[in-house]
Design a protein around this motif. Sequence first.
Motif, PDB file in Angstrom:
ATOM      1  N   LEU A 136      19.365  13.599 -36.205  1.00  0.00           N
ATOM      2  CA  LEU A 136      18.272  13.249 -37.107  1.00  0.00           C
ATOM      3  C   LEU A 136      18.610  11.998 -37.912  1.00  0.00           C
ATOM      4  CD1 LEU A 136      17.336  16.824 -38.371  1.00  0.00           C
ATOM      5  CD2 LEU A 136      15.958  15.374 -36.884  1.00  0.00           C
ATOM      6  N   ILE A 137      19.876  11.860 -38.308  1.00  0.00           N
ATOM      7  CA  ILE A 137      20.300  10.656 -39.020  1.00  0.00           C
ATOM      8  C   ILE A 137      20.128   9.425 -38.131  1.00  0.00           C
ATOM      9  CG2 ILE A 137      22.352   9.475 -39.920  1.00  0.00           C
ATOM     10  CD1 ILE A 137      23.284  12.190 -40.982  1.00  0.00           C
ATOM     11  N   LYS A 138      20.530   9.534 -36.868  1.00  0.00           N
ATOM     12  CA  LYS A 138      20.376   8.422 -35.938  1.00  0.00           C
ATOM     13  C   LYS A 138      18.915   8.052 -35.765  1.00  0.00           C
ATOM     14  CE  LYS A 138      21.487   7.025 -31.183  1.00  0.00           C
ATOM     15  NZ  LYS A 138      22.149   7.442 -29.918  1.00  0.00           N
ATOM     16  N   LYS A 139      18.056   9.056 -35.660  1.00  0.00           N
ATOM     17  CA  LYS A 139      16.631   8.806 -35.501  1.00  0.00           C
ATOM     18  C   LYS A 139      16.070   8.062 -36.708  1.00  0.00           C
ATOM     19  CE  LYS A 139      12.554   9.145 -33.677  1.00  0.00           C
ATOM     20  NZ  LYS A 139      12.183   8.364 -32.477  1.00  0.00           N
ATOM     21  N   SER A 140      16.460   8.469 -37.906  1.00  0.00           N
ATOM     22  CA  SER A 140      15.980   7.802 -39.119  1.00  0.00           C
ATOM     23  C   SER A 140      16.474   6.371 -39.197  1.00  0.00           C
ATOM     24  CB  SER A 140      16.428   8.583 -40.357  1.00  0.00           C
ATOM     25  OG  SER A 140      15.859   9.878 -40.388  1.00  0.00           O
ATOM     26  N   ALA A 141      17.738   6.162 -38.839  1.00  0.00           N
ATOM     27  CA  ALA A 141      18.292   4.804 -38.887  1.00  0.00           C
ATOM     28  C   ALA A 141      17.585   3.884 -37.900  1.00  0.00           C
ATOM     29  CB  ALA A 141      19.788   4.858 -38.603  1.00  0.00           C
ATOM     30  N   LEU A 142      17.285   4.387 -36.717  1.00  0.00           N
ATOM     31  CA  LEU A 142      16.592   3.575 -35.718  1.00  0.00           C
ATOM     32  C   LEU A 142      15.164   3.256 -36.140  1.00  0.00           C
ATOM     33  CD1 LEU A 142      17.826   5.244 -32.400  1.00  0.00           C
ATOM     34  CD2 LEU A 142      18.498   3.017 -33.339  1.00  0.00           C
ATOM     35  N   CYS A 143      14.575   4.100 -37.003  1.00  0.00           N
ATOM     36  CA  CYS A 143      13.229   3.843 -37.515  1.00  0.00           C
ATOM     37  C   CYS A 143      13.232   2.871 -38.688  1.00  0.00           C
ATOM     38  CB  CYS A 143      12.573   5.145 -37.947  1.00  0.00           C
ATOM     39  SG  CYS A 143      12.173   6.247 -36.568  1.00  0.00           S
ATOM     40  N   GLY A 144      14.424   2.383 -39.053  1.00  0.00           N
ATOM     41  CA  GLY A 144      14.531   1.406 -40.133  1.00  0.00           C
ATOM     42  C   GLY A 144      14.648   1.991 -41.511  1.00  0.00           C
ATOM     43  N   GLU A 145      14.846   3.295 -41.627  1.00  0.00           N
ATOM     44  CA  GLU A 145      14.970   3.918 -42.950  1.00  0.00           C
ATOM     45  C   GLU A 145      16.359   3.683 -43.533  1.00  0.00           C
ATOM     46  OE1 GLU A 145      13.841   7.956 -43.308  1.00  0.00           O
ATOM     47  OE2 GLU A 145      12.039   7.778 -42.080  1.00  0.00           O
ATOM     48  N   GLN A 146      16.403   3.700 -44.855  1.00  0.00           N
ATOM     49  CA  GLN A 146      17.696   3.756 -45.528  1.00  0.00           C
ATOM     50  C   GLN A 146      18.253   5.166 -45.347  1.00  0.00           C
ATOM     51  OE1 GLN A 146      17.666   2.037 -49.592  1.00  0.00           O
ATOM     52  NE2 GLN A 146      15.468   1.784 -49.244  1.00  0.00           N
ATOM     53  N   VAL A 147      19.547   5.260 -45.075  1.00  0.00           N
ATOM     54  CA  VAL A 147      20.166   6.564 -44.841  1.00  0.00           C
ATOM     55  C   VAL A 147      21.377   6.699 -45.767  1.00  0.00           C
ATOM     56  CG1 VAL A 147      21.211   8.125 -43.182  1.00  0.00           C
ATOM     57  CG2 VAL A 147      19.406   6.556 -42.441  1.00  0.00           C
ATOM     58  N   HIS A 148      21.328   7.697 -46.641  1.00  0.00           N
ATOM     59  CA  HIS A 148      22.445   8.026 -47.528  1.00  0.00           C
ATOM     60  C   HIS A 148      23.028   9.358 -47.073  1.00  0.00           C
ATOM     61  CE1 HIS A 148      21.709   4.954 -50.724  1.00  0.00           C
ATOM     62  NE2 HIS A 148      20.476   5.017 -50.219  1.00  0.00           N
ATOM     63  N   LEU A 153      33.721   9.553 -56.188  1.00  0.00           N
ATOM     64  CA  LEU A 153      32.481   9.376 -56.932  1.00  0.00           C
ATOM     65  C   LEU A 153      32.646   9.891 -58.352  1.00  0.00           C
ATOM     66  CD1 LEU A 153      29.978  10.579 -54.196  1.00  0.00           C
ATOM     67  CD2 LEU A 153      30.509   8.232 -54.821  1.00  0.00           C
ATOM     68  N   PRO A 154      32.336   9.102 -59.365  1.00  0.00           N
ATOM     69  CA  PRO A 154      32.473   9.578 -60.748  1.00  0.00           C
ATOM     70  C   PRO A 154      31.494  10.699 -61.041  1.00  0.00           C
ATOM     71  CG  PRO A 154      31.302   7.470 -60.673  1.00  0.00           C
ATOM     72  CD  PRO A 154      31.806   7.732 -59.285  1.00  0.00           C
ATOM     73  N   GLY A 155      31.973  11.717 -61.732  1.00  0.00           N
ATOM     74  CA  GLY A 155      31.102  12.828 -62.105  1.00  0.00           C
ATOM     75  C   GLY A 155      31.020  13.940 -61.095  1.00  0.00           C
ATOM     76  N   GLY A 156      31.679  13.794 -59.932  1.00  0.00           N
ATOM     77  CA  GLY A 156      31.705  14.858 -58.943  1.00  0.00           C
ATOM     78  C   GLY A 156      30.405  14.984 -58.174  1.00  0.00           C
ATOM     79  N   PRO A 157      30.224  16.122 -57.479  1.00  0.00           N
ATOM     80  CA  PRO A 157      29.059  16.287 -56.594  1.00  0.00           C
ATOM     81  C   PRO A 157      27.727  16.289 -57.320  1.00  0.00           C
ATOM     82  CG  PRO A 157      30.305  18.341 -56.781  1.00  0.00           C
ATOM     83  CD  PRO A 157      31.139  17.281 -57.404  1.00  0.00           C
ATOM     84  N   LEU A 158      27.668  16.872 -58.523  1.00  0.00           N
ATOM     85  CA  LEU A 158      26.390  16.930 -59.232  1.00  0.00           C
ATOM     86  C   LEU A 158      25.929  15.534 -59.627  1.00  0.00           C
ATOM     87  CD1 LEU A 158      24.101  18.545 -60.440  1.00  0.00           C
ATOM     88  CD2 LEU A 158      25.478  18.895 -62.489  1.00  0.00           C
ATOM     89  N   GLU A 159      26.838  14.726 -60.129  1.00  0.00           N
ATOM     90  CA  GLU A 159      26.465  13.370 -60.520  1.00  0.00           C
ATOM     91  C   GLU A 159      26.104  12.526 -59.299  1.00  0.00           C
ATOM     92  OE1 GLU A 159      25.315  10.308 -62.668  1.00  0.00           O
ATOM     93  OE2 GLU A 159      25.813  12.306 -63.444  1.00  0.00           O
ATOM     94  N   ALA A 160      26.756  12.813 -58.170  1.00  0.00           N
ATOM     95  CA  ALA A 160      26.403  12.105 -56.942  1.00  0.00           C
ATOM     96  C   ALA A 160      24.971  12.416 -56.526  1.00  0.00           C
ATOM     97  CB  ALA A 160      27.378  12.484 -55.830  1.00  0.00           C
ATOM     98  N   LEU A 161      24.568  13.691 -56.634  1.00  0.00           N
ATOM     99  CA  LEU A 161      23.187  14.062 -56.312  1.00  0.00           C
ATOM    100  C   LEU A 161      22.198  13.435 -57.290  1.00  0.00           C
ATOM    101  CD1 LEU A 161      23.580  17.845 -55.415  1.00  0.00           C
ATOM    102  CD2 LEU A 161      22.881  16.029 -53.861  1.00  0.00           C
ATOM    103  N   ARG A 162      22.554  13.442 -58.574  1.00  0.00           N
ATOM    104  CA  ARG A 162      21.651  12.871 -59.571  1.00  0.00           C
ATOM    105  C   ARG A 162      21.518  11.367 -59.402  1.00  0.00           C
ATOM    106  NH1 ARG A 162      23.763  16.459 -64.789  1.00  0.00           N
ATOM    107  NH2 ARG A 162      22.492  18.325 -64.324  1.00  0.00           N
ATOM    108  N   ALA A 163      22.579  10.721 -58.957  1.00  0.00           N
ATOM    109  CA  ALA A 163      22.497   9.283 -58.696  1.00  0.00           C
ATOM    110  C   ALA A 163      21.513   8.989 -57.577  1.00  0.00           C
ATOM    111  CB  ALA A 163      23.887   8.737 -58.352  1.00  0.00           C
ATOM    112  N   LEU A 164      21.490   9.869 -56.560  1.00  0.00           N
ATOM    113  CA  LEU A 164      20.518   9.699 -55.491  1.00  0.00           C
ATOM    114  C   LEU A 164      19.096   9.938 -55.995  1.00  0.00           C
ATOM    115  CD1 LEU A 164      22.412  11.473 -52.555  1.00  0.00           C
ATOM    116  CD2 LEU A 164      22.086   9.022 -52.885  1.00  0.00           C
ATOM    117  N   CYS A 165      18.955  10.832 -56.965  1.00  0.00           N
ATOM    118  CA  CYS A 165      17.629  11.079 -57.545  1.00  0.00           C
ATOM    119  C   CYS A 165      17.130   9.870 -58.326  1.00  0.00           C
ATOM    120  CB  CYS A 165      17.670  12.293 -58.481  1.00  0.00           C
ATOM    121  SG  CYS A 165      17.971  13.870 -57.666  1.00  0.00           S
TER     122      CYS A 165
END
Length: 268
Positions: A29-41, A83-95
């Motif tokens: 699914l990640i490959k499919k999104s990348a081939l469609c030109g989407e940003q992938v995090h 990543l500073p702040g651990g997993p929760l801060e990483a998720l919030r950064a994506l938000c």
Amino acid sequence: MLESLLALGGLVLLRDSVEWEGRSLLKALIKKSALCGEQVHILGCEVSEEEFREGFDSNINSRLVYHDLFRDPLNWSETGETLPGGPLEALRALCRRTDPGPVTIALDSLSWLLLHLPCTTLCQTLHTLSHQDSCHGDSSPGEQVHVLGLLHEELHGPGPLGVLSSLAQTEVTLSGAMGQASAHILYRRPQQRLTHQMDPTTHLTFNLRLSKKEREAKDSLTLPFQFSSEKQQALLCPGLGQATSHIFYEPDAYDDLDQEDPDDDLDV
């Protein structure tokens, strides 16, 4: 099948097991999104970045932004690479991302995050993460946010599984028989979002409001069941020209006129 899984946007929950792994589907699914030109995090928690990138060509790898929580998730080495702040801060950064255009966010995995974060906190963050497109009003399909979450369902009880399932727009359960893998896919109809509050009185065939003249007429009207002071005065003090009424009583032979026992004829 890959196009249909990414068609609705929101959270795509990939439920695998020890026997039937789901990382291969996640990478497809990640490959499919990348081939469609989407940003992938990619929020990588269970395998190293090098291992996760294996199988992708250089064109695909150049489109992937890898957030590494596998190497040092709690920053014990204090090298500054985590990543500073651990997993929760990483998720919030994506938000909080502000990049325009469609984006795919892959979480490898939700099971790892559930072991390190409270379930309620993770679910609230997932809801925010998967509804970023709705925060800016009506969005076109080209601006959808896809969140791919890998979940090892054997590690969790019915409570967390049920909550995560209710958040998912699309749910894929991997299983199989006699060495042949299969996928059960559940699509949920997206909930409609109200863009404005409609006035319920707009399309009525009658008027619920009174004009100034109508309100004055209503206030001056005396209703028949209202006992006004004028009506009370008229009953207590009748005028000279008004007719008065009288009650005449003529006893018959069976009337009991005994004043000492007026109820004697009732046999009580």
